[in-house]
Design a protein around this motif. Sequence first.
Motif, PDB file in Angstrom:
ATOM      1  N   TRP A 249       1.445  -1.280   0.472  1.00  0.00           N
ATOM      2  CA  TRP A 249       0.180  -0.065   0.218  1.00  0.00           C
ATOM      3  C   TRP A 249       1.172   1.705  -0.125  1.00  0.00           C
ATOM      4  O   TRP A 249       0.707   2.240  -0.479  1.00  0.00           O
ATOM      5  N   LEU A 250       2.174   1.442   0.990  1.00  0.00           N
ATOM      6  CA  LEU A 250       3.418   2.667   0.646  1.00  0.00           C
ATOM      7  C   LEU A 250       3.554   2.592  -0.709  1.00  0.00           C
ATOM      8  O   LEU A 250       3.553   3.585  -0.926  1.00  0.00           O
ATOM      9  N   ALA A 251       3.917   1.452  -0.949  1.00  0.00           N
ATOM     10  CA  ALA A 251       4.390   1.651  -2.722  1.00  0.00           C
ATOM     11  C   ALA A 251       3.808   2.454  -4.105  1.00  0.00           C
ATOM     12  O   ALA A 251       3.999   3.126  -4.536  1.00  0.00           O
ATOM     13  N   ARG A 252       1.792   2.222  -3.159  1.00  0.00           N
ATOM     14  CA  ARG A 252       1.036   2.748  -4.076  1.00  0.00           C
ATOM     15  C   ARG A 252       0.428   4.130  -3.876  1.00  0.00           C
ATOM     16  O   ARG A 252       0.245   4.945  -4.526  1.00  0.00           O
ATOM     17  N   ARG A 253       1.001   4.407  -2.663  1.00  0.00           N
ATOM     18  CA  ARG A 253       0.120   5.646  -2.190  1.00  0.00           C
ATOM     19  C   ARG A 253       1.361   6.264  -1.121  1.00  0.00           C
ATOM     20  O   ARG A 253       0.729   6.625  -0.109  1.00  0.00           O
ATOM     21  N   PRO A 254       2.304   6.688  -1.466  1.00  0.00           N
ATOM     22  CA  PRO A 254       3.009   7.067  -0.619  1.00  0.00           C
ATOM     23  C   PRO A 254       3.527   8.429  -0.067  1.00  0.00           C
ATOM     24  O   PRO A 254       3.449   8.222   1.303  1.00  0.00           O
ATOM     25  N   LEU A 255       2.860   9.064  -0.866  1.00  0.00           N
ATOM     26  CA  LEU A 255       2.227  10.596  -0.706  1.00  0.00           C
ATOM     27  C   LEU A 255       1.059  10.685   0.572  1.00  0.00           C
ATOM     28  O   LEU A 255       0.989  11.889   1.232  1.00  0.00           O
ATOM     29  N   THR A 256      -0.023   9.866   0.680  1.00  0.00           N
ATOM     30  CA  THR A 256      -0.680   9.558   1.543  1.00  0.00           C
ATOM     31  C   THR A 256      -0.432   9.708   2.744  1.00  0.00           C
ATOM     32  O   THR A 256      -0.635  10.743   3.973  1.00  0.00           O
ATOM     33  N   VAL A 257       1.048   9.108   3.538  1.00  0.00           N
ATOM     34  CA  VAL A 257       1.308   9.291   4.768  1.00  0.00           C
ATOM     35  C   VAL A 257       2.102  11.029   4.587  1.00  0.00           C
ATOM     36  O   VAL A 257       1.661  11.550   6.253  1.00  0.00           O
ATOM     37  N   LEU A 258       2.370  11.080   3.730  1.00  0.00           N
ATOM     38  CA  LEU A 258       2.957  12.791   3.869  1.00  0.00           C
ATOM     39  C   LEU A 258       1.735  13.933   4.265  1.00  0.00           C
ATOM     40  O   LEU A 258       1.668  14.444   5.051  1.00  0.00           O
ATOM     41  N   GLU A 259       0.896  13.482   3.518  1.00  0.00           N
ATOM     42  CA  GLU A 259      -1.004  14.289   3.547  1.00  0.00           C
ATOM     43  C   GLU A 259      -1.792  14.341   4.248  1.00  0.00           C
ATOM     44  O   GLU A 259      -1.478  15.325   5.095  1.00  0.00           O
ATOM     45  N   HIS A 260      -1.164  13.059   5.652  1.00  0.00           N
ATOM     46  CA  HIS A 260      -1.859  12.838   7.093  1.00  0.00           C
ATOM     47  C   HIS A 260      -0.828  12.799   8.034  1.00  0.00           C
ATOM     48  O   HIS A 260      -0.648  12.194   9.363  1.00  0.00           O
ATOM     49  N   ALA A 261       0.487  13.416   8.025  1.00  0.00           N
ATOM     50  CA  ALA A 261       1.869  13.222   8.632  1.00  0.00           C
ATOM     51  C   ALA A 261       1.265  13.505  10.015  1.00  0.00           C
ATOM     52  O   ALA A 261       1.875  12.841  10.721  1.00  0.00           O
ATOM     53  N   ASP A 262       0.225  14.879  10.402  1.00  0.00           N
ATOM     54  CA  ASP A 262       0.260  15.315  11.579  1.00  0.00           C
ATOM     55  C   ASP A 262      -0.500  14.247  12.172  1.00  0.00           C
ATOM     56  O   ASP A 262      -0.330  14.460  13.708  1.00  0.00           O
ATOM     57  N   ASP A 263      -1.503  13.539  11.613  1.00  0.00           N
ATOM     58  CA  ASP A 263      -2.081  12.497  12.570  1.00  0.00           C
ATOM     59  C   ASP A 263      -1.901  11.260  11.931  1.00  0.00           C
ATOM     60  O   ASP A 263      -2.583   9.853  12.904  1.00  0.00           O
ATOM     61  N   TRP A 264      -0.587  10.699  11.574  1.00  0.00           N
ATOM     62  CA  TRP A 264       0.076   9.756  10.852  1.00  0.00           C
ATOM     63  C   TRP A 264      -0.120   8.422  12.193  1.00  0.00           C
ATOM     64  O   TRP A 264      -0.731   6.886  12.403  1.00  0.00           O
ATOM     65  N   GLU A 265       0.307   8.978  13.273  1.00  0.00           N
ATOM     66  CA  GLU A 265       1.133   8.499  14.506  1.00  0.00           C
ATOM     67  C   GLU A 265      -0.475   7.787  15.192  1.00  0.00           C
ATOM     68  O   GLU A 265      -0.107   6.431  15.806  1.00  0.00           O
ATOM     69  N   ARG A 266      -1.400   8.352  15.266  1.00  0.00           N
ATOM     70  CA  ARG A 266      -2.495   8.453  15.670  1.00  0.00           C
ATOM     71  C   ARG A 266      -3.711   7.466  14.174  1.00  0.00           C
ATOM     72  O   ARG A 266      -4.553   6.224  15.546  1.00  0.00           O
ATOM     73  N   ILE A 267      -3.480   7.854  13.491  1.00  0.00           N
ATOM     74  CA  ILE A 267      -3.428   6.432  12.672  1.00  0.00           C
ATOM     75  C   ILE A 267      -3.041   5.457  12.762  1.00  0.00           C
ATOM     76  O   ILE A 267      -3.976   4.434  12.593  1.00  0.00           O
ATOM     77  N   LEU A 268      -1.825   5.127  13.198  1.00  0.00           N
ATOM     78  CA  LEU A 268      -1.462   3.991  13.287  1.00  0.00           C
ATOM     79  C   LEU A 268      -1.460   3.405  14.309  1.00  0.00           C
ATOM     80  O   LEU A 268      -2.028   2.071  14.531  1.00  0.00           O
ATOM     81  N   ALA A 269      -2.007   3.911  15.443  1.00  0.00           N
ATOM     82  CA  ALA A 269      -3.171   3.465  17.184  1.00  0.00           C
ATOM     83  C   ALA A 269      -3.630   2.808  16.802  1.00  0.00           C
ATOM     84  O   ALA A 269      -4.391   1.980  17.463  1.00  0.00           O
ATOM     85  N   VAL A 270      -5.070   3.544  15.625  1.00  0.00           N
ATOM     86  CA  VAL A 270      -6.223   3.201  15.039  1.00  0.00           C
ATOM     87  C   VAL A 270      -5.594   1.701  14.821  1.00  0.00           C
ATOM     88  O   VAL A 270      -6.623   0.593  15.196  1.00  0.00           O
ATOM     89  N   LEU A 271      -4.783   1.786  13.904  1.00  0.00           N
ATOM     90  CA  LEU A 271      -4.738   0.651  13.172  1.00  0.00           C
ATOM     91  C   LEU A 271      -4.211  -0.793  13.929  1.00  0.00           C
ATOM     92  O   LEU A 271      -4.627  -2.230  13.929  1.00  0.00           O
ATOM     93  N   ASP A 272      -2.940  -0.385  15.222  1.00  0.00           N
ATOM     94  CA  ASP A 272      -2.393  -1.612  15.810  1.00  0.00           C
ATOM     95  C   ASP A 272      -3.313  -1.463  16.584  1.00  0.00           C
ATOM     96  O   ASP A 272      -3.686  -3.037  17.255  1.00  0.00           O
ATOM     97  N   TRP A 273      -4.629  -0.952  16.790  1.00  0.00           N
ATOM     98  CA  TRP A 273      -5.878  -1.795  18.344  1.00  0.00           C
ATOM     99  C   TRP A 273      -6.616  -2.524  16.965  1.00  0.00           C
ATOM    100  O   TRP A 273      -7.369  -3.487  17.848  1.00  0.00           O
ATOM    101  N   PHE A 274      -6.982  -2.401  15.928  1.00  0.00           N
ATOM    102  CA  PHE A 274      -7.755  -3.314  15.224  1.00  0.00           C
ATOM    103  C   PHE A 274      -7.264  -4.848  14.932  1.00  0.00           C
ATOM    104  O   PHE A 274      -8.140  -5.704  15.079  1.00  0.00           O
ATOM    105  N   ALA A 275      -6.100  -4.640  15.207  1.00  0.00           N
ATOM    106  CA  ALA A 275      -5.339  -5.521  14.641  1.00  0.00           C
ATOM    107  C   ALA A 275      -5.209  -6.503  15.804  1.00  0.00           C
ATOM    108  O   ALA A 275      -4.566  -8.087  15.301  1.00  0.00           O
ATOM    109  N   ALA A 276      -5.171  -6.443  17.108  1.00  0.00           N
ATOM    110  CA  ALA A 276      -4.840  -6.495  18.370  1.00  0.00           C
ATOM    111  C   ALA A 276      -6.645  -7.147  18.962  1.00  0.00           C
ATOM    112  O   ALA A 276      -6.554  -8.121  19.321  1.00  0.00           O
TER     113      ALA A 276
END
Length: 401
Positions: A137-164
Motif C-alpha cells: 500500500w505504501l508503494a502505491r500511495r506513499p504521498l498519503t503518509v505525508l498528506e496525513h503526517a500530523d495524524d499518522w501516529e494516531r492513525i497507526l494507533a487505530v490500526l494497531d488496536w484493530f489488529a489486536a
Amino acid sequence: MDSGIVTWTTPDDLKKELECRWLRGDLLAAYVTGEALFPLTLRLKRPAARDVAERFGAVMDWADALRAASRAQRGYGYDLRWEPVHNRVQGRNELPVEAVIPSEDDALRWIRRKADAMRAKALIDITLERQPRLRDWLARRPLTVLEHADDWERILAVLDWFAAHPRPGIYLRQLDIPGIDTKFIEARRGLLSELLDEILPPEAIDSTATGVRHFAQRYGLQAEPPQVRFRVLDPALSIQGLTDLAIPPDQFASLRLPVRRVFITENRTNGLAFPDQPGSLVVFGLGYGLERLSETPWLRDVDVWYWGDIDTHGFGILNRLRASLPGVRSFLMDRETLEAHRELWGEEPLDKRYQGEPTLLTLEERTLFDDLLHDRLGERVRLEQERIRFGWLRRALEKIT
C-alpha cells in the motif's frame, strides 16, 4: 532566444518532469520497494540537423541555457551528456542529448522536497516496523503518509488496536485508544478502510459492507440499529395513544396491530402528512432500505401499497421491494398521475437512473418504465412524489379504501 526554440527541452521542462515524478509518488515508492531509481535519465527534445545549419545561434543559446542550470554550475541537479554533431556549414560541435540526475539528493534539492522526503521516510519506517503488511500500500500511495503526517501516529494507533482486536463487537464510542476519540475515526473512515483492508485477515472483514457508511459493519463494530419510521393512520389502533413511532426492524417485525392495509412511501413529508385511514398505517423514509421490511412476516398478510417517485429509480425500488414482498401494489405511480401533473415534471439525475432489469413489474408499470427509460415522454422525465397534489392523493385513497 529565438521563439522557435520553444519545442526544445528547457531547464524548467526538466524540473517540471521531476516534480511530476514526485507528485506521482515515484521517488518515495522507490524508497519503499528498494528500487534503484538513480541515476535518473531525462531525455531531451533537441534541435534537428536543419536547426543546427540554419539557426546555429539559437541552438548554442539553448545548449548554454541547459549548461547554466546544470549541476556543474549549481552544485546539484542534473549532469548533461554531450555528443558530437557534424554539420557541413557549422563543422563539428557538441550538443547535450540527455540530462542525468545522479542521486536522489540532487533531485530533492532541485525541487525543494528534501524536508518532505525526510519526514515521509521517517513515517514510512515507523509504519513498516509496526504494520509490515502495509508495504504494498505504501508503494502505491506513499504521498498519503505525508498528506496525513500530523495524524499518522494516531492513525497507526487505530490500526494497531484493530489488529489486536479484530471484529470487536463493540460500539465505536467504546474503543479505548489513548488520544483517539470517535470523531477522529469517523472523519477518516475512508483512509482507515484502505489501511484496515490491508492489515486484517479476510475473516475479520465483512466484504459485503462497502463504503464509509458501513464502516462499523465491515470491521465488526456494533452499529446503531436502523429504525423503521411509521404512523398509525387509524386513531383507534394507536399504541397507548402513540401514533408516530420509530423502532428497530426486529421490533417492527414482532408488532401485532390489527391493520388491514400498509402504505409505504419514500418521502418523509408524505409520511407525516398522509391522511388518516381506517385500519391502516404508513411506513416512510426508508428509500433503498426497504429490504429491512423483508423480515416482517405479517406484511404478507395485509394489503401493501408502495408510493414512490415516477421515474426509473422509483420503479427500481418497487421492483426490489417485490422481491421480498411479492404482493405489494404500486400507488400513484401510473401514467394518469404522471400526465395530470405535467407542469410539475422534473429531470431524473443521470446517476440515479435505474440500470438493472425490473422483472417484477406489472405490464402497465413496465410499459411506463420503458417509456421513461428511453425518454419517449421527454428527456429523463421525473415526477417526484411530493409534487403530487394532495387532492389527487385523497381521490386515489377513496378508490382503494
